[in-house]
Design an enzyme around this catalytic site. Structure first.
Site, PDB file in Angstrom:
ATOM      1  N   TYR A  20      -3.220  -0.281  10.063  1.00 28.71           N
ATOM      2  CA  TYR A  20      -3.074  -0.637   8.640  1.00 28.71           C
ATOM      3  C   TYR A  20      -1.677  -0.250   8.140  1.00 28.71           C
ATOM      4  CZ  TYR A  20      -4.410  -0.753   3.659  1.00 28.71           C
ATOM      5  OH  TYR A  20      -4.493  -1.016   2.310  1.00 28.71           O
ATOM      6  N   SER A  58       0.846  -1.189   0.000  1.00 24.40           N
ATOM      7  CA  SER A  58       0.000   0.000   0.000  1.00 24.40           C
ATOM      8  C   SER A  58       0.883   1.240   0.000  1.00 24.40           C
ATOM      9  CB  SER A  58      -0.872  -0.008   1.265  1.00 24.40           C
ATOM     10  OG  SER A  58      -1.382   1.282   1.556  1.00 24.40           O
TER      11      SER A  58
HETATM   12  P1  NAP Z   1     -11.768  -5.352  -0.253  1.00 25.30           P
HETATM   13  O1  NAP Z   1     -12.639  -4.878  -1.364  1.00 25.30           O
HETATM   14  O2  NAP Z   1     -12.138  -5.051   1.150  1.00 25.30           O
HETATM   15  O3  NAP Z   1     -11.505  -6.942  -0.420  1.00 25.30           O
HETATM   16  C1  NAP Z   1     -10.706  -7.593   0.517  1.00 25.30           C
HETATM   17  C2  NAP Z   1     -11.002  -9.066   0.388  1.00 25.30           C
HETATM   18  O4  NAP Z   1     -10.261  -9.795   1.391  1.00 25.30           O
HETATM   19  C3  NAP Z   1     -12.484  -9.375   0.629  1.00 25.30           C
HETATM   20  O5  NAP Z   1     -12.920 -10.374  -0.256  1.00 25.30           O
HETATM   21  C4  NAP Z   1     -12.462  -9.862   2.065  1.00 25.30           C
HETATM   22  O6  NAP Z   1     -13.556 -10.679   2.404  1.00 25.30           O
HETATM   23  C5  NAP Z   1     -11.179 -10.657   2.062  1.00 25.30           C
HETATM   24  N1  NAP Z   1     -10.736 -10.962   3.440  1.00 25.30           N
HETATM   25  C6  NAP Z   1     -10.775 -10.151   4.511  1.00 25.30           C
HETATM   26  N2  NAP Z   1     -10.296 -10.792   5.590  1.00 25.30           N
HETATM   27  C7  NAP Z   1      -9.951 -12.046   5.180  1.00 25.30           C
HETATM   28  C8  NAP Z   1      -9.408 -13.198   5.837  1.00 25.30           C
HETATM   29  N3  NAP Z   1      -9.126 -13.189   7.137  1.00 25.30           N
HETATM   30  N4  NAP Z   1      -9.176 -14.319   5.097  1.00 25.30           N
HETATM   31  C9  NAP Z   1      -9.490 -14.347   3.783  1.00 25.30           C
HETATM   32  N5  NAP Z   1     -10.020 -13.294   3.090  1.00 25.30           N
HETATM   33  C10 NAP Z   1     -10.230 -12.164   3.802  1.00 25.30           C
HETATM   34  O7  NAP Z   1     -10.320  -4.754  -0.449  1.00 25.30           O
HETATM   35  P2  NAP Z   1      -9.571  -4.258  -1.770  1.00 25.30           P
HETATM   36  O8  NAP Z   1      -9.729  -2.802  -1.915  1.00 25.30           O
HETATM   37  O9  NAP Z   1      -9.918  -5.166  -2.923  1.00 25.30           O
HETATM   38  O10 NAP Z   1      -8.084  -4.523  -1.292  1.00 25.30           O
HETATM   39  C11 NAP Z   1      -7.449  -5.755  -1.522  1.00 25.30           C
HETATM   40  C12 NAP Z   1      -6.043  -5.600  -0.979  1.00 25.30           C
HETATM   41  O11 NAP Z   1      -5.453  -4.428  -1.541  1.00 25.30           O
HETATM   42  C13 NAP Z   1      -5.993  -5.397   0.533  1.00 25.30           C
HETATM   43  O12 NAP Z   1      -4.842  -6.037   1.049  1.00 25.30           O
HETATM   44  C14 NAP Z   1      -5.845  -3.885   0.680  1.00 25.30           C
HETATM   45  O13 NAP Z   1      -5.212  -3.545   1.898  1.00 25.30           O
HETATM   46  C15 NAP Z   1      -4.983  -3.584  -0.489  1.00 25.30           C
HETATM   47  N6  NAP Z   1      -5.023  -2.209  -0.971  1.00 25.30           N
HETATM   48  C16 NAP Z   1      -6.209  -1.630  -1.328  1.00 25.30           C
HETATM   49  C17 NAP Z   1      -6.179  -0.319  -1.833  1.00 25.30           C
HETATM   50  C18 NAP Z   1      -7.419   0.418  -2.237  1.00 25.30           C
HETATM   51  O14 NAP Z   1      -7.329   1.645  -2.436  1.00 25.30           O
HETATM   52  N7  NAP Z   1      -8.558  -0.241  -2.385  1.00 25.30           N
HETATM   53  C19 NAP Z   1      -4.978   0.357  -1.991  1.00 25.30           C
HETATM   54  C20 NAP Z   1      -3.797  -0.271  -1.580  1.00 25.30           C
HETATM   55  C21 NAP Z   1      -3.839  -1.557  -1.089  1.00 25.30           C
HETATM   56  P3  NAP Z   1     -14.773  -9.986   3.223  1.00 25.30           P
HETATM   57  O15 NAP Z   1     -15.596  -9.267   2.209  1.00 25.30           O
HETATM   58  O16 NAP Z   1     -15.503 -11.115   3.882  1.00 25.30           O
HETATM   59  O17 NAP Z   1     -14.144  -9.026   4.232  1.00 25.30           O
HETATM   60  C1  GCO Z   2      -7.089   5.039   3.504  1.00 23.13           C
HETATM   61  C2  GCO Z   2      -7.173   4.132   2.315  1.00 23.13           C
HETATM   62  C3  GCO Z   2      -5.799   3.668   1.901  1.00 23.13           C
HETATM   63  C4  GCO Z   2      -5.909   2.767   0.718  1.00 23.13           C
HETATM   64  C5  GCO Z   2      -4.583   2.272   0.254  1.00 23.13           C
HETATM   65  C6  GCO Z   2      -3.703   3.373  -0.226  1.00 23.13           C
HETATM   66  O1  GCO Z   2      -7.966   4.970   4.367  1.00 23.13           O
HETATM   67  O2  GCO Z   2      -6.128   5.819   3.536  1.00 23.13           O
HETATM   68  O3  GCO Z   2      -8.014   3.023   2.579  1.00 23.13           O
HETATM   69  O4  GCO Z   2      -5.163   3.036   2.960  1.00 23.13           O
HETATM   70  O5  GCO Z   2      -6.676   1.644   1.014  1.00 23.13           O
HETATM   71  O6  GCO Z   2      -3.956   1.470   1.195  1.00 23.13           O
HETATM   72  O7  GCO Z   2      -2.558   2.778  -0.838  1.00 23.13           O
END
Ligand code: NAP
Ligand code: GCO
Length: 266
Positions: free
Chosen positions: A159, A146
């Site tokens: 986080y 992230s």
């Molecule tokens: P999301 O929409 O919340 O999806 C996360 C997925 O992980 C969901 O399917 C969730 O299931 C599953 N999960 C949660 N806890 C779990 C566990 N203990 N075991 C197995 N599965 C589990 O998140 P996303 O935005 O797609 O993000 C995916 C990854 O990218 C995460 O690691 C997040 O930190 C990272 N990320 C996201 C962003 C962003 O801007 N969106 C940016 C940087 C990094 P449930 O629905 O049941 O919770």
């Molecule tokens: C926040 C956001 C971010 C993004 C992502 C950015 O609350 O600042 O959720 O943490 O998820 O991780 O890279």
């Protein structure tokens, strides 16, 4: 280099938490590049939803209910995959949560839960797949880090600590297992429009954009939020033979936000 080096034909990829969101986008890209897709989620209804979504795209995926924080369940999942489908060539540690709470108001329980899923989970899953990767003579691990692997902000202490730790776990796996032709890299998404960031983009009662939404637009040279599809090409690259000498690297896919001081307020 051959262009086939960017393909994933014959490879088995496990993408955690990939019923929807970033994990789903990465898995669909892997499938288009030729990989067999395996994913897990914590609820059967989510796994079923994911299977239906993959099927709609013509992808025959394999879905399992498994909590990435449960070491016994993960070990059994990997064993079942190896018995029923084959050895895992590519692991994407994507499953993750965030809790946005001011640190001094956050319970230790909440802090621990974020660390457990976002950092212990990738450790547990990586530990489960590496032995077979060593036997097979190659492997790819991609940790979804992230911007918070590099920067902090209010309310995301757990986080940021988890994602900062995940950056260093990535470098350590690369260091410890690179000699077995295992590459471990990270992808650092910027602000991506998924359910996880939906609260930051809610339209305000007066119809205006959420202040944080406007803030991110001003901080991003691309002047837009990312979408999960923006991560597909980088993920396929890091999963493919084209990146066999890339190890311990965090590839930020953020529209330039980490490079930019931000637009001057008008
Ligand atoms: P999301 O929409 O919340 O999806 C996360 C997925 O992980 C969901 O399917 C969730 O299931 C599953 N999960 C949660 N806890 C779990 C566990 N203990 N075991 C197995 N599965 C589990 O998140 P996303 O935005 O797609 O993000 C995916 C990854 O990218 C995460 O690691 C997040 O930190 C990272 N990320 C996201 C962003 C962003 O801007 N969106 C940016 C940087 C990094 P449930 O629905 O049941 O919770
Ligand atoms: C926040 C956001 C971010 C993004 C992502 C950015 O609350 O600042 O959720 O943490 O998820 O991780 O890279």
């Amino acid at each position: 280099m051959e262009m086939n080096d960017f393909r994933l034909d014959g490879k088995i990829a496990l993408v955690t938490g990939a019923s929807y969101g970033i994990g789903f986008a990465i898995a669909t890209a892997f499938a288009k590049a030729g990989a067999t897709i395996v994913f897990n989620d914590i609820k059967q209804e989510l796994v079923d939803k994911g299977l239906a979504s993959y099927k709609e795209l013509g992808i025959k995926a394999y879905g399992f209910v498994c909590d990435v924080t449960n070491e016994e369940a993960v070990t059994n999942l990997v064993k079942e995959i190896e018995e029923k489908i084959g050895t895992i060539d590519i692991l994407v540690n994507n499953a993750g949560i965030i809790k946005r709470i001011p640190m001094i108001e956050m319970s230790a329980k909440d802090f621990r839960q974020v660390i457990d899923i976002d950092l212990n989970g990738p450790f547990i899953c990586s530990k489960a797949v590496i032995p077979s990767m060593i036997k097979k003579g190659h492997g790819k691990i991609i940790n979804i880090c992230s911007m918070m692997s590099e920067l902090g902000r209010e309310t995301v202490s757990a986080y940021a600590a988890a994602k900062g730790g995940l950056k260093m776990l990535t470098k350590n796996i690369a260091s410890e297992y690179g000699k077995y032709n295992i590459q471990c890299n990270g992808i650092g998404p910027g602000y991506i429009a998924t359910p996880q960031t939906a609260p930051l983009r809610e339209i305000q009662p007066d119809g205006s954009r959420h202040p944080f939404d406007s803030f991110i637009i001003a901080k991003t040279p691309a002047e837009r939020w990312g979408n999960a599809e923006d991560l597909q090409g980088p993920a396929v690259f890091l999963a493919s033979d084209a990146s066999n000498f890339v190890n311990g690297h965090i590839l930020y896919v953020d529209g330039g936000i980490l490079a930019y001081i931000g637009k001057q307020p008008q």
